[in-house]
Design an enzyme around this catalytic site. Structure first.
Site, mmCIF file in Angstrom:
data_model
loop_
_atom_site.group_PDB
_atom_site.id
_atom_site.type_symbol
_atom_site.label_atom_id
_atom_site.label_comp_id
_atom_site.label_asym_id
_atom_site.label_seq_id
_atom_site.Cartn_x
_atom_site.Cartn_y
_atom_site.Cartn_z
ATOM 1 N N TYR A 233 -3.866 4.612 11.233
ATOM 2 C CA TYR A 233 -3.541 4.652 9.813
ATOM 3 C C TYR A 233 -4.094 5.938 9.213
ATOM 4 O O TYR A 233 -5.293 6.210 9.277
ATOM 5 C CB TYR A 233 -4.116 3.452 9.065
ATOM 6 C CG TYR A 233 -3.683 3.450 7.618
ATOM 7 C CD1 TYR A 233 -2.415 3.016 7.268
ATOM 8 C CD2 TYR A 233 -4.518 3.937 6.626
ATOM 9 C CE1 TYR A 233 -1.982 3.050 5.954
ATOM 10 C CE2 TYR A 233 -4.099 3.980 5.309
ATOM 11 C CZ TYR A 233 -2.830 3.527 4.980
ATOM 12 O OH TYR A 233 -2.416 3.585 3.682
ATOM 13 N N ARG B 231 -1.400 -7.805 -4.233
ATOM 14 C CA ARG B 231 -1.534 -6.984 -5.448
ATOM 15 C C ARG B 231 -0.196 -6.856 -6.156
ATOM 16 O O ARG B 231 0.863 -7.093 -5.569
ATOM 17 C CB ARG B 231 -2.099 -5.609 -5.127
ATOM 18 C CG ARG B 231 -1.280 -4.755 -4.164
ATOM 19 C CD ARG B 231 -1.983 -3.439 -3.897
ATOM 20 N NE ARG B 231 -1.266 -2.592 -2.965
ATOM 21 C CZ ARG B 231 -1.614 -1.347 -2.656
ATOM 22 N NH1 ARG B 231 -2.684 -0.814 -3.211
ATOM 23 N NH2 ARG B 231 -0.900 -0.636 -1.804
ATOM 24 N N ARG C 254 -21.574 1.512 -5.879
ATOM 25 C CA ARG C 254 -21.893 2.598 -6.805
ATOM 26 C C ARG C 254 -22.734 2.052 -7.957
ATOM 27 O O ARG C 254 -22.293 1.138 -8.649
ATOM 28 C CB ARG C 254 -20.614 3.229 -7.349
ATOM 29 C CG ARG C 254 -19.800 3.919 -6.282
ATOM 30 C CD ARG C 254 -18.606 4.590 -6.901
ATOM 31 N NE ARG C 254 -17.707 5.116 -5.887
ATOM 32 C CZ ARG C 254 -16.473 5.538 -6.139
ATOM 33 N NH1 ARG C 254 -16.004 5.462 -7.374
ATOM 34 N NH2 ARG C 254 -15.714 6.014 -5.179
ATOM 35 N N ARG D 251 0.412 -5.002 11.247
ATOM 36 C CA ARG D 251 0.662 -5.840 10.084
ATOM 37 C C ARG D 251 1.761 -5.164 9.283
ATOM 38 O O ARG D 251 1.868 -3.930 9.249
ATOM 39 C CB ARG D 251 -0.592 -5.998 9.229
ATOM 40 C CG ARG D 251 -1.627 -6.907 9.829
ATOM 41 C CD ARG D 251 -1.189 -8.346 9.871
ATOM 42 N NE ARG D 251 -1.236 -8.972 8.538
ATOM 43 C CZ ARG D 251 -0.742 -10.161 8.254
ATOM 44 N NH1 ARG D 251 -0.131 -10.866 9.188
ATOM 45 N NH2 ARG D 251 -0.842 -10.662 7.034
ATOM 46 N N GLU E 68 3.202 -7.343 -3.656
ATOM 47 C CA GLU E 68 3.057 -6.908 -2.268
ATOM 48 C C GLU E 68 2.552 -8.070 -1.414
ATOM 49 O O GLU E 68 1.469 -8.599 -1.651
ATOM 50 C CB GLU E 68 2.076 -5.738 -2.216
ATOM 51 C CG GLU E 68 2.077 -4.943 -0.946
ATOM 52 C CD GLU E 68 1.277 -3.661 -1.077
ATOM 53 O OE1 GLU E 68 0.222 -3.570 -0.435
ATOM 54 O OE2 GLU E 68 1.698 -2.762 -1.848
ATOM 55 N N ARG F 295 -18.407 -0.157 6.318
ATOM 56 C CA ARG F 295 -19.315 -0.042 5.183
ATOM 57 C C ARG F 295 -18.567 -0.485 3.936
ATOM 58 O O ARG F 295 -17.338 -0.493 3.901
ATOM 59 C CB ARG F 295 -19.833 1.390 5.021
ATOM 60 C CG ARG F 295 -18.758 2.401 4.655
ATOM 61 C CD ARG F 295 -19.300 3.812 4.599
ATOM 62 N NE ARG F 295 -18.275 4.752 4.164
ATOM 63 C CZ ARG F 295 -18.047 5.084 2.897
ATOM 64 N NH1 ARG F 295 -18.792 4.542 1.946
ATOM 65 N NH2 ARG F 295 -17.109 5.945 2.563
ATOM 66 N N ASP G 159 -4.225 8.508 5.721
ATOM 67 C CA ASP G 159 -3.899 8.807 4.328
ATOM 68 C C ASP G 159 -3.027 10.059 4.307
ATOM 69 O O ASP G 159 -2.948 10.795 5.296
ATOM 70 C CB ASP G 159 -5.182 9.042 3.517
ATOM 71 C CG ASP G 159 -5.908 7.748 3.194
ATOM 72 O OD1 ASP G 159 -5.223 6.726 3.013
ATOM 73 O OD2 ASP G 159 -7.149 7.770 3.114
#
Length: 371
Positions: A349, A281, A177, A250, A301, A173, A351
């Site tokens: 992965y 970035r 906003r 990666r 990066e 998704r 957080d």
């Protein structure tokens, strides 16, 4: 023969540190080892001229879980930093995540109705019931303008592949906003620890023996024999000597630069979403803690293919790798004296708040069973 330690913890990152803290607090004797020359894993910060440099990429703590928020706040005070990245597309600047500021910058629309109409028009031109790849998925969700300027180049650099060759599920998704809100996360709690993440790790590991510059695999049998159980946070395929083949990742390379200017880009994170800029970035670290130093440090990066000489960052959860991981997961389940946890040991992965929650669940279950 009596073991010297209750737990040998391989990896001084967030998972290992949480486990060590809780086990030590419960009266268990732990030894934490790490092959790097510092604690903290990928959340390690290096203080340079008073600026806490996120050595392995930007880490912004966020969660809606009150228990996890209160847990980390016992180790450090958190500031009010809000993640509001900016996208640079060939010099054009756009706010992220996609919100009314972004839509105004793209199309000069001023109301949610105007923005929705524009998006629906573009989505309608590319609607696909069953997207075959990431490009089709993204176009079906947001249309061509947002995709071409803010998704395509960045994503292809991140994964090193054409968006047409990437599976659609990578983008399940894309949040849109329809408010003028640049806060990237929806979570209730967010911030950066004052003084950097080292403050948290140091306090977590107080009272626990730690050996750095220590490679578990150089003396695996020796270290395993020292403890009743092993808590392993490294690569799961390496633990089993790659018997089912290597899992793929990666990786990232970081180019740090010290600049004699107080403010380089005006924001902590600026994404470069065009296809020609080689990095994804630039991070300007001082803005994470509202620094007022006369100089600054930035980090470019660069995503790249992972090799044995690189640090693995993002698991490639395609069909082949998912099938291989399940083979290793089955082998891990047969190891009665080894606890596997963290992003590398679970090939997922996470957080930071997920790592903490998962580590707490595992250590509490373990300690309860050990009673």
């Amino acid at each position: 023969m009596e073991k010297k330690y209750d737990y040998l913890i391989v990896g001084a990152g967030l998972f290992g540190s949480v486990f060590a803290h809780e086990a030590t607090k419960a009266g268990k004797k732990c030894l934490v080892i790490d092959k790097r020359d510092h604690k903290g894993g990928n959340i390690y910060c290096e203080n340079v001229n008073g600026i806490n440099v996120h050595k392995y990429g930007a880490h912004i703590f966020h969660t809606s879980n009150k228990e996890i928020w209160e847990y980390v706040n016992q180790f450090a005070e958190f500031n009010r930093y809000t993640n509001s990245p900016v996208a640079n597309y060939y010099g054009e600047m756009y706010n992220l995540p996609f919100n009314m500021n972004t839509f105004y910058q793209l199309w000069k629309v001023k109301t949610p109705e105007e923005a929705k109409k524009k998006i629906n028009e573009q989505v309608g031109q590319h609607a696909v019931l069953n997207p075959a790849n990431l490009e089709e998925q993204a176009l079906s969700l947001v249309g061509e303008d947002i995709y071409n300027k803010l998704i395509k180049g960045y994503t292809e650099k991140q994964w090193g592949r054409s968006a047409k060759d990437l599976p659609a599920f990578i983008i399940k998704r894309l949040p849109l906003r329809f408010t003028f809100d640049n806060n990237y996360f929806d979570d209730k709690y967010q911030g950066i620890p004052v003084g950097g993440y080292n403050v948290i790790i140091d306090k977590m590991l107080e009272g626990t023996e730690v050996l750095l510059n220590t490679d578990f695999f150089q003396r695996k049998d020796y270290f395993t024999g020292m403890a009743e159980k092993v808590v392993y946070t490294g690569m799961i395929d390496q633990y089993f000597d790659y018997c089912h083949g290597k899992l793929e990742y990666r990786s990232l390379k970081f180019e740090h630069e010290h600049l004699d200017t107080p403010n380089y880009q005006g924001n902590a994170v600026v994404n470069y979403t065009d296809s020609e800029t080689p990095f994804t970035r630039i991070i300007e670290h001082k803005h994470f803690e509202f620094g007022t130093q006369h100089d600054t440090i930035i980090t470019r990066e660069y995503p790249n293919e992972w090799t044995d000489q690189e640090e693995p960052y993002y698991p490639i959860n395609d069909t082949r790798n998912s099938e291989v991981y399940l083979l290793y997961k089955d082998k891990a389940a047969q190891e009665t004296n080894v606890i596997f946890g963290g992003r590398l040991a679970e090939y997922k992965y996470y957080d930071m708040h997920h790592v903490i929650a998962h580590a707490l669940k595992k250590v509490r279950t373990e300690l309860k069973q050990a009673e």
